[in-house]
Design a protein around this motif. Structure first.
Motif, PDB file in Angstrom:
ATOM      1  N   TRP A 362       0.826  -1.220   0.000  1.00 26.30           N
ATOM      2  CA  TRP A 362       0.000   0.000   0.000  1.00 26.30           C
ATOM      3  C   TRP A 362       0.857   1.265   0.000  1.00 26.30           C
ATOM      4  O   TRP A 362       0.364   2.332  -0.356  1.00 26.30           O
ATOM      5  CB  TRP A 362      -0.930   0.007   1.210  1.00 26.30           C
ATOM      6  CG  TRP A 362      -2.333  -0.407   0.904  1.00 26.30           C
ATOM      7  CD1 TRP A 362      -3.409   0.416   0.687  1.00 26.30           C
ATOM      8  CD2 TRP A 362      -2.821  -1.743   0.772  1.00 26.30           C
ATOM      9  NE1 TRP A 362      -4.536  -0.324   0.432  1.00 26.30           N
ATOM     10  CE2 TRP A 362      -4.208  -1.666   0.476  1.00 26.30           C
ATOM     11  CE3 TRP A 362      -2.246  -2.996   0.860  1.00 26.30           C
ATOM     12  CZ2 TRP A 362      -5.003  -2.787   0.284  1.00 26.30           C
ATOM     13  CZ3 TRP A 362      -3.027  -4.119   0.680  1.00 26.30           C
ATOM     14  CH2 TRP A 362      -4.389  -4.015   0.388  1.00 26.30           C
ATOM     15  N   GLY A 363       2.107   1.136   0.470  1.00 31.48           N
ATOM     16  CA  GLY A 363       2.949   2.330   0.558  1.00 31.48           C
ATOM     17  C   GLY A 363       2.546   3.224   1.697  1.00 31.48           C
ATOM     18  O   GLY A 363       2.879   4.416   1.703  1.00 31.48           O
ATOM     19  N   ARG A 364       1.834   2.678   2.674  1.00 25.44           N
ATOM     20  CA  ARG A 364       1.369   3.435   3.840  1.00 25.44           C
ATOM     21  C   ARG A 364       1.756   2.670   5.106  1.00 25.44           C
ATOM     22  O   ARG A 364       1.981   1.458   5.067  1.00 25.44           O
ATOM     23  CB  ARG A 364      -0.142   3.650   3.781  1.00 25.44           C
ATOM     24  CG  ARG A 364      -0.568   4.602   2.664  1.00 25.44           C
ATOM     25  CD  ARG A 364      -2.069   4.530   2.445  1.00 25.44           C
ATOM     26  NE  ARG A 364      -2.539   5.590   1.544  1.00 25.44           N
ATOM     27  CZ  ARG A 364      -2.458   5.555   0.238  1.00 25.44           C
ATOM     28  NH1 ARG A 364      -1.897   4.508  -0.363  1.00 25.44           N
ATOM     29  NH2 ARG A 364      -2.904   6.547  -0.501  1.00 25.44           N
ATOM     30  N   ALA A 379      -7.157   4.223  -0.578  1.00 22.93           N
ATOM     31  CA  ALA A 379      -6.149   4.069  -1.635  1.00 22.93           C
ATOM     32  C   ALA A 379      -6.705   3.405  -2.892  1.00 22.93           C
ATOM     33  O   ALA A 379      -6.003   3.332  -3.907  1.00 22.93           O
ATOM     34  CB  ALA A 379      -4.970   3.254  -1.102  1.00 22.93           C
ATOM     35  N   ARG A 409      -0.764   4.079  -5.093  1.00 24.60           N
ATOM     36  CA  ARG A 409       0.216   4.307  -4.031  1.00 24.60           C
ATOM     37  C   ARG A 409       0.587   5.787  -3.958  1.00 24.60           C
ATOM     38  O   ARG A 409       0.404   6.538  -4.923  1.00 24.60           O
ATOM     39  CB  ARG A 409       1.462   3.460  -4.272  1.00 24.60           C
ATOM     40  CG  ARG A 409       1.241   1.978  -4.070  1.00 24.60           C
ATOM     41  CD  ARG A 409       2.345   1.145  -4.707  1.00 24.60           C
ATOM     42  NE  ARG A 409       3.664   1.625  -4.371  1.00 24.60           N
ATOM     43  CZ  ARG A 409       4.384   1.212  -3.317  1.00 24.60           C
ATOM     44  NH1 ARG A 409       3.859   0.285  -2.509  1.00 24.60           N
ATOM     45  NH2 ARG A 409       5.589   1.683  -3.088  1.00 24.60           N
TER      46      ARG A 409
END
Length: 613
Positions: A362-364, A379, A409
């Motif tokens: 997710w890049g989170r 997202a 993302r």
């Protein structure tokens, strides 16, 4: 003067009779003198003498008082004389007789109770005979009292009575008091107590708990040592630990952790709960015990020791260790897999766990996900959001979901994610949380798309070629047919896909088709052959290529080609024959019945037109 005659001596009986007569006449005279208006007179010394009618009244009064007392008692009471006859009965006796339809005149007064007991037969005869023997022993003075418990059940209830026999007076046996007391409540209480004790013993037998006692020096007492379960759990010989300090028993050690604090509790004579010990059993294996205890004080408040219970918690400790090992293995797996493993509350509003792969896909951060459980939805690609949210909500309602979507993302890249969630249930079948896996399928989706496009191009190519084409898997099931194959085989791909080749075309069995196809599949070599298929009246030219998936077969209809070649060969044969035997008439007819060739001798012999062909 006449001498005085001395009185003649009288025997004792005469004197007693004379005395009684004198007393009787004296009493009558006293009645006359007092005209019956006084109850007693006194001599010069003040000693009273009760008159006859007063004595009778006193006797009546005492009898009435005794009867009132008997009537007030709840037990069934009867008075028996020395012969065993009933002389009196109280109200309870009479009510019992009426309630049980015992039709005896005067409620049995005057009836010989002993005779009734002696004549009893059938059920209760044994108790009746015991009662008669007991009454006789009290009447004879050989026993001070007698008691007997016996059943006296009615059609509607179970009843038990206690019969007691006591002397009527203490000085001499002039009768007995027979009392029957209903003890059903006591019997019920006793039965309940026995049942309770039985349940307690059963629970104790099934329980892993044991009890222990120690003295002021913390030495196990003999009573504690006699506890079989303590010996069993501790694996010591029963009695071996008597007098030993609880912590000095061989192989029994409280361990270093918490020991000083526990010793302080003991020295202060305070209660303690769930103090854990470890030991080595007789087999050398480590055992774990949890004990609880309370101090015991006497009436003066002096400390007497401890009394408590203990439990063998070895299995629990092993289970706890297994759980820790399992959790460690789970975290090692969850935190190293490329997919995201997650646990949710059943309503989806709280994330209990998400593996580190979430941050990479997710890049989170996971912290943001824990803070806001539905932040992963933010997202989702705008084109996929409505569908993903609907499938997510539907999945939560049934506890199971599977769907795919695209996410954007923070770096602007697009990833494709597939989520599969399922319910976790407790032993009762209730859903207690939702577990699932989210996988990054971007590369797989790209590969699938590339494969799809390649398949489309290949299908287009196979559909456009002039040859017929089909494939079968290693189980000889059709996997693909192009349109030309449908036309030549006169079957649709819908009919044949997934079906067995030999079942659908049995005419190939035993022919070159079977031999060559099986050779190609077995030896993994290409085969090229021609064969006539009788059911379709067609010659086929075939080339088959093996692969790991099965067999790919190209084929075409060569019937006309075979026929033309056959005709050419036939004509050449006839021409050769004409040259060798020109004097004969020759007619050459093809397989379709058409005239192919003839010679002049045939025309001349049959007088036919030369233009027959």
């Amino acid at each position: 003067m006449n001498p005085v005659e001395s009185p003649q001596p009288r025997d004792a009986n005469e004197e007693i009779a004379a005395l009684i007569d004198t007393l009787h006449r004296t009493g009558q005279r006293l009645e006359e003198l007092t005209a019956g208006e006084v109850d007693a007179v006194a001599d010069r010394d003040g000693r009273p003498f009760m008159l006859q009618h007063a004595q009778e009244q006193l006797r009546v009064s005492e009898a009435a008082k005794r009867a009132a007392i008997l009537d007030a008692l709840p037990a069934n009471i009867a008075l028996l004389d020395t012969q065993g006859r009933i002389t009196a009965a109280n109200e309870a006796w009479r009510r019992f007789a009426e309630a049980n339809a015992i039709h005896v005149p005067g409620y049995g007064i005057g009836l010989n109770y002993l005779a009734v007991c002696d004549s009893a037969r059938g059920e209760g005869a044994s108790e009746a005979q015991q009662a008669a023997a007991g009454i006789r022993s009290v009447l004879a003075g050989s026993a001070k009292n007698f008691s007997l418990e016996y059943p006296c059940h009615s059609p509607t209830e179970q009843r038990w009575f206690l019969m007691t026999v006591t002397p009527l007076t203490d000085d001499h046996p002039n009768g007995v008091v027979v009392m029957h007391l209903n003890i059903i409540e006591r019997k019920r209480a006793e039965d309940a107590l026995r049942e309770s004790e039985a349940r307690f013993r059963a629970l104790t037998a099934m329980s892993s708990d044991f009890y222990w006692e120690s003295d002021t020096e913390h030495r196990l007492t003999a009573r504690a040592s006699a506890n079989k379960k303590l010996s069993t759990v501790s694996a010591f010989q029963r009695g071996a630990q008597i007098g030993e300090r609880r912590w000095d028993i061989p192989h029994l050690s409280p361990g270093a952790a918490g020991w000083q604090a526990h010793q302080a509790v003991l020295d202060a004579h305070l209660p303690f709960r769930n103090f854990e010990l470890s030991r080595l059993g007789a087999d050398g294996a480590e055992r774990h015990i949890s004990i609880s205890g309370d101090p015991v004080f006497d009436a003066s408040g002096a400390f007497q020791g401890y009394r408590g219970v203990g439990t063998d918690i070895t299995q629990r400790k092993h289970a706890e260790q297994d759980l820790r090992d399992s959790e460690l293995r789970f975290r090692q797996m969850a935190e190293n897999i490329r997919d995201v493993f997650f646990l949710l509350e059943t309503d989806g509003k709280r994330v209990l766990y998400a593996s580190p792969a979430y941050e990479e896909i997710w890049g989170r951060t996971r912290a943001s996900l824990y803070a806001h459980a539905e932040s992963w939805l933010d997202a989702i690609h705008p084109d996929d959001r409505a569908s993903a949210e609907e499938q997510y909500k539907q999945g939560l309602s049934v506890g199971k979901a599977g769907f795919a979507f695209r996410i954007a993302r923070p770096d602007g890249s697009i990833r494709r994610v597939e989520v599969n969630a399922f319910p976790v249930r407790d032993d009762a079948g209730k859903i207690i949380r939702i577990a699932g896996v989210a996988a990054d399928i971007t590369e797989r989706a790209r590969a699938l798309e590339a494969t799809r496009q390649l398949t489309e191009r290949l299908t287009t190519t196979l559909e456009s070629i002039t040859d017929a084409f089909f494939t079968v898997d290693r189980e000889w099931r059709f996997t693909f047919l192009n349109r030309e194959a449908e036309r030549l085989l006169q079957r649709t791909r819908a009919e044949l896909t997934g079906q067995d080749f030999w079942t659908e075309f049995p005419g190939t069995i035993g022919s070159s088709f079977e031999r060559e196809y099986r050779r190609a599949m077995t030896n993994q070599e290409t085969v090229d052959f021609e064969e006539f298929y009788a059911p379709l009246n067609t010659w086929f030219g075939v080339r088959a290529y093996p692969s790991e998936q099965g067999l790919a077969v190209y084929f075409r209809d060569i019937t006309e080609t075979r026929r033309a070649a056959e005709e050419i060969r036939f004509k050449n044969t006839i021409l050769q024959t004409q040259q060798e035997a020109s004097l004969d008439a020759i007619l050459l007819v093809g397989t379709n019945g058409q005239i192919i060739s003839y010679n002049q001798r045939f025309v001349d012999l049959w007088h036919l037109s030369p233009k027959l062909v």
